[in-house]
Design a protein around this motif. Structure first.
Motif, PDB file in Angstrom:
ATOM      1  N   GLU A  27       0.862  -1.196   0.000  1.00  0.00           N
ATOM      2  CA  GLU A  27       0.000   0.000   0.000  1.00  0.00           C
ATOM      3  C   GLU A  27       0.892   1.238   0.000  1.00  0.00           C
ATOM      4  N   PRO A  28       1.446   1.609  -1.163  1.00  0.00           N
ATOM      5  CA  PRO A  28       2.451   2.679  -1.194  1.00  0.00           C
ATOM      6  C   PRO A  28       1.935   4.059  -0.795  1.00  0.00           C
ATOM      7  N   ASN A  29       0.612   4.274  -0.767  1.00  0.00           N
ATOM      8  CA  ASN A  29       0.101   5.596  -0.378  1.00  0.00           C
ATOM      9  C   ASN A  29      -0.111   5.758   1.123  1.00  0.00           C
ATOM     10  N   VAL A  30       0.051   4.651   1.847  1.00  0.00           N
ATOM     11  CA  VAL A  30      -0.162   4.722   3.294  1.00  0.00           C
ATOM     12  C   VAL A  30       0.949   5.550   3.948  1.00  0.00           C
ATOM     13  N   ASN A  31       0.606   6.207   5.055  1.00  0.00           N
ATOM     14  CA  ASN A  31       1.555   7.053   5.801  1.00  0.00           C
ATOM     15  C   ASN A  31       2.880   6.306   6.031  1.00  0.00           C
ATOM     16  N   PRO A  32       4.012   6.820   5.498  1.00  0.00           N
ATOM     17  CA  PRO A  32       5.286   6.091   5.628  1.00  0.00           C
ATOM     18  C   PRO A  32       5.774   5.998   7.076  1.00  0.00           C
ATOM     19  N   ALA A  33       5.145   6.765   7.983  1.00  0.00           N
ATOM     20  CA  ALA A  33       5.591   6.738   9.386  1.00  0.00           C
ATOM     21  C   ALA A  33       4.912   5.640  10.198  1.00  0.00           C
ATOM     22  N   ILE A  34       4.205   4.735   9.542  1.00  0.00           N
ATOM     23  CA  ILE A  34       3.495   3.700  10.328  1.00  0.00           C
ATOM     24  C   ILE A  34       4.492   2.850  11.108  1.00  0.00           C
ATOM     25  N   LYS A  35       4.030   2.379  12.269  1.00  0.00           N
ATOM     26  CA  LYS A  35       4.925   1.637  13.161  1.00  0.00           C
ATOM     27  C   LYS A  35       4.594   0.147  13.183  1.00  0.00           C
ATOM     28  N   LYS A  36       3.422  -0.219  12.704  1.00  0.00           N
ATOM     29  CA  LYS A  36       3.004  -1.623  12.719  1.00  0.00           C
ATOM     30  C   LYS A  36       1.854  -1.779  11.739  1.00  0.00           C
ATOM     31  N   ALA A  37       1.704  -2.990  11.165  1.00  0.00           N
ATOM     32  CA  ALA A  37       0.577  -3.238  10.251  1.00  0.00           C
ATOM     33  C   ALA A  37       0.070  -4.660  10.457  1.00  0.00           C
ATOM     34  N   VAL A  38      -1.245  -4.799  10.604  1.00  0.00           N
ATOM     35  CA  VAL A  38      -1.867  -6.114  10.814  1.00  0.00           C
ATOM     36  C   VAL A  38      -2.948  -6.315   9.756  1.00  0.00           C
ATOM     37  N   GLN A  39      -2.845  -7.439   9.035  1.00  0.00           N
ATOM     38  CA  GLN A  39      -3.802  -7.699   7.961  1.00  0.00           C
ATOM     39  C   GLN A  39      -4.959  -8.575   8.477  1.00  0.00           C
ATOM     40  N   VAL A  40      -6.181  -8.267   8.035  1.00  0.00           N
ATOM     41  CA  VAL A  40      -7.377  -9.038   8.434  1.00  0.00           C
ATOM     42  C   VAL A  40      -8.253  -9.257   7.186  1.00  0.00           C
ATOM     43  N   PRO A  41      -9.209 -10.203   7.246  1.00  0.00           N
ATOM     44  CA  PRO A  41     -10.022 -10.487   6.044  1.00  0.00           C
ATOM     45  C   PRO A  41     -11.221  -9.556   5.846  1.00  0.00           C
ATOM     46  N   ASP A  42     -10.988  -8.228   5.895  1.00  0.00           N
ATOM     47  CA  ASP A  42     -12.039  -7.274   5.517  1.00  0.00           C
ATOM     48  C   ASP A  42     -12.196  -7.298   3.998  1.00  0.00           C
ATOM     49  N   GLY A  43     -13.157  -6.566   3.492  1.00  0.00           N
ATOM     50  CA  GLY A  43     -13.358  -6.481   2.048  1.00  0.00           C
ATOM     51  C   GLY A  43     -14.279  -5.320   1.717  1.00  0.00           C
ATOM     52  N   THR A  44     -14.751  -5.318   0.483  1.00  0.00           N
ATOM     53  CA  THR A  44     -15.637  -4.247   0.021  1.00  0.00           C
ATOM     54  C   THR A  44     -16.936  -4.866  -0.492  1.00  0.00           C
ATOM     55  N   ILE A  45     -18.048  -4.196  -0.172  1.00  0.00           N
ATOM     56  CA  ILE A  45     -19.367  -4.661  -0.633  1.00  0.00           C
ATOM     57  C   ILE A  45     -19.833  -3.745  -1.752  1.00  0.00           C
ATOM     58  N   ASP A  46     -20.413  -4.310  -2.776  1.00  0.00           N
ATOM     59  CA  ASP A  46     -21.156  -3.490  -3.726  1.00  0.00           C
ATOM     60  C   ASP A  46     -22.540  -3.277  -3.113  1.00  0.00           C
ATOM     61  N   ALA A  47     -22.780  -2.046  -2.648  1.00  0.00           N
ATOM     62  CA  ALA A  47     -23.966  -1.761  -1.833  1.00  0.00           C
ATOM     63  C   ALA A  47     -25.277  -1.990  -2.594  1.00  0.00           C
ATOM     64  N   TRP A  48     -25.249  -1.917  -3.901  1.00  0.00           N
ATOM     65  CA  TRP A  48     -26.450  -2.119  -4.710  1.00  0.00           C
ATOM     66  C   TRP A  48     -26.614  -3.594  -5.070  1.00  0.00           C
ATOM     67  N   ARG A  49     -25.504  -4.206  -5.498  1.00  0.00           N
ATOM     68  CA  ARG A  49     -25.610  -5.587  -5.974  1.00  0.00           C
ATOM     69  C   ARG A  49     -25.945  -6.586  -4.871  1.00  0.00           C
ATOM     70  N   LEU A  50     -25.385  -6.383  -3.669  1.00  0.00           N
ATOM     71  CA  LEU A  50     -25.613  -7.397  -2.626  1.00  0.00           C
ATOM     72  C   LEU A  50     -27.106  -7.524  -2.305  1.00  0.00           C
ATOM     73  N   PRO A  51     -27.804  -6.437  -1.980  1.00  0.00           N
ATOM     74  CA  PRO A  51     -29.240  -6.621  -1.739  1.00  0.00           C
ATOM     75  C   PRO A  51     -29.994  -7.074  -2.984  1.00  0.00           C
ATOM     76  N   LEU A  52     -29.531  -6.652  -4.155  1.00  0.00           N
ATOM     77  CA  LEU A  52     -30.251  -7.047  -5.371  1.00  0.00           C
ATOM     78  C   LEU A  52     -30.189  -8.558  -5.613  1.00  0.00           C
ATOM     79  N   HIS A  53     -29.086  -9.210  -5.209  1.00  0.00           N
ATOM     80  CA  HIS A  53     -29.023 -10.676  -5.260  1.00  0.00           C
ATOM     81  C   HIS A  53     -30.207 -11.268  -4.470  1.00  0.00           C
ATOM     82  N   PHE A  54     -30.449 -10.702  -3.265  1.00  0.00           N
ATOM     83  CA  PHE A  54     -31.543 -11.213  -2.416  1.00  0.00           C
ATOM     84  C   PHE A  54     -32.904 -10.907  -3.052  1.00  0.00           C
ATOM     85  N   PHE A  55     -33.062  -9.673  -3.562  1.00  0.00           N
ATOM     86  CA  PHE A  55     -34.342  -9.306  -4.187  1.00  0.00           C
ATOM     87  C   PHE A  55     -34.607 -10.183  -5.412  1.00  0.00           C
TER      88      PHE A  55
END
Ligand SMILES: Cc1cc2nc3c(=O)[nH]c(=O)nc-3n(C[C@H](O)[C@H](O)[C@H](O)COP(=O)(O)OP(=O)(O)OC[C@H]3O[C@@H](n4cnc5c(N)ncnc54)[C@H](O)[C@@H]3O)c2cc1C
Length: 400
Positions: free
Chosen positions: A125-153
């Motif tokens: 992530e080259p745009n992240v603040n270069p002064a960071i002292k630690k980084a922890v990765q987790v399984p977050d993600g992004t939702i398509d706010a329109w498509r997800l409910p539309l699958h259900f509809f």
């Protein structure tokens, strides 16, 4: 044979999941939405698919539920998600000291974490603040706010649900102490008519109190708007979060070609008159720049607000059947002596399916019906099947 007719008010993610679950369990279902589908909070949220890491220190139960639902949505609606992961970054010594508590809470909530050496994190992530002292990765993600409910509809419609947009509930009808249906106004023609129902569910989020009043009852819910700001460039590929106790303006979510910082939170009386305070925009841009310095130099694409329903501390709400510490369903037969009306309040877009499951469990129990929930195992139809039922073929079923 149908177990009964249920009217669902509200065409956001929660209403979508409820109507889908209802028809799968053998109910006849009609959903009414006063605007376009997702025109409430669902179409305006931040778009983060929450692994639950953000909530783990404060509430393991909510965090575990988020992680479970991420796994479930990956199975049933993969097309609506971007599994791009999340990176929690420490900016201060205090943040570094918080990291072990954070990692332990995630582990206890079944959320995998991986500490990434700072140099590697900055390469990713080259745009992240270069002064960071630690980084922890987790399984977050992004939702398509329109498509997800539309699958259900789309899936609910294919299975027989009646979905009516631009149809506003103007009265909840009752006879004695039992709800008998709703009176609606077709906003295209201004015509009013009645829809008879055996049960009515209000999945109206921040509008829940306004809608409850249409049935002559009061629920202590206050709309809690929050502002978000999007800039016109995808500055990060993972969801970047500040590694500290959850607060305002500490998440930047990549969404298609945009980067979105959010959010603030305040209280209002009416979710229909919410503004976008200039001070909030300035504050959010500043907070985003602490995480990603180039954010403040990137042109703003949009700033907007959306409202959460904040539950008040009333005995009625506390007495309702509590389903999770994050969302509640109120059986108004128990709390207000008005049988046949349920309000579902709170939650997150990430856990919409679980909200649907718990609400329909409650409906089944009130009807005395024993039908197990199948939504966690039933792959949803593609969102495009909503527009054209001939497209109702699951991607998994297509062989080339
Ligand atoms: C600032 C902010 C950021 C968020 N970010 C995230 C995030 O990144 N990830 C996440 O998982 N969650 C997020 N959330 C939470 C998420 O947006 C909500 O939990 C979810 O969208 C609520 O969906 P809902 O269907 O319950 O409500 P809504 O989407 O608000 O749906 C209620 C619907 O009821 C309709 N309605 C109201 N009155 C009537 C009536 N009289 N007749 C007919 N229809 C009516 C409204 O038009 C509306 O469409 C965020 C919330 C906020 C406020």
């Amino acid at each position: 044979m149908s177990h009964g007719h249920v009217v669902v008010i509200g065409g956001g993610g929660t209403g979508a999941a409820i109507v889908h679950d209802l028809v799968l369990r053998g109910f006849t279902a009609t959903l009414v939405e006063r605007g376009e589908l997702t025109s409430g909070t669902t179409g305006r949220h931040h778009g983060q698919l929450h692994s639950g890491a953000r909530y783990a220190v404060g509430d393991r139960e909510i965090a575990r539920e988020c992680m479970d639902e991420v796994r479930t949505l990956q199975r049933i609606a993969p097309e609506a998600l971007e599994m791009n992961y999340g990176l929690f970054i420490a900016l201060t010594d205090e943040d570094v000291a918080f990291a072990p508590t954070f990692v332990e809470a995630c582990e206890e909530s079944t959320i995998p974490t991986r500490e990434i050496p700072v140099e590697q994190a900055l390469r990713m992530e080259p745009n992240v603040n270069p002064a960071i002292k630690k980084a922890v990765q987790v399984p977050d993600g992004t939702i398509d706010a329109w498509r997800l409910p539309l699958h259900f509809f789309a899936t609910a419609k294919h299975n027989g649900a009646d979905i009516r947009t631009f149809t506003e509930v103007v009265e909840i009808l009752s006879a004695g102490s039992a709800v008998t249906g709703v009176r609606v106004r077709d906003l295209a023609t201004d015509r009013e008519y009645e829809i008879k129902a055996d049960m009515v569910v209000s999945a109206t989020g921040a509008w829940a109190e306004k809608v409850a009043r249409l049935g002559g009852i009061h629920i202590p819910v206050t709309p809690g708007p929050g502002t978000m700001v999007a800039v016109r460039k995808r500055l990060n590929n993972m969801v970047i979060s500040h590694l500290h106790p959850a607060g305002d303006g500490d998440i930047v979510v990549p969404q298609r070609g945009l980067s979105i910082i959010g959010s603030t939170q305040w209280k209002t009386d009416d979710p229909d008159t919410v503004e976008v305070p200039k001070a909030d925009i300035d504050y959010l841009v500043k907070r985003a720049s602490d995480l990603i310095p180039v954010f403040s130099e990137t042109p703003i694409h949009a700033a907007w607000s959306a409202s959460r329903p904040l539950a008040g501390a009333s005995s009625n709400v506390e007495d309702g059947r509590k389903m999770s510490r994050d969302f509640i369903a109120i059986d108004h037969g128990t709390s207000d002596n008005l049988k046949g009306l349920i309000s579902i309040i709170g939650g997150k877009a990430t856990v919409l399916r679980a909200m649907g499951e718990k609400t329909v469990d409650m409906i089944c129990s009130l009807f005395g019906v024993e039908e197990p929930c199948q939504t966690a195992e039933t792959p949803l139809l593609p969102h495009r099947a909503f527009y054209n039922s001939r497209l109702a073929v699951r991607p998994q079923e297509v062989s080339l």
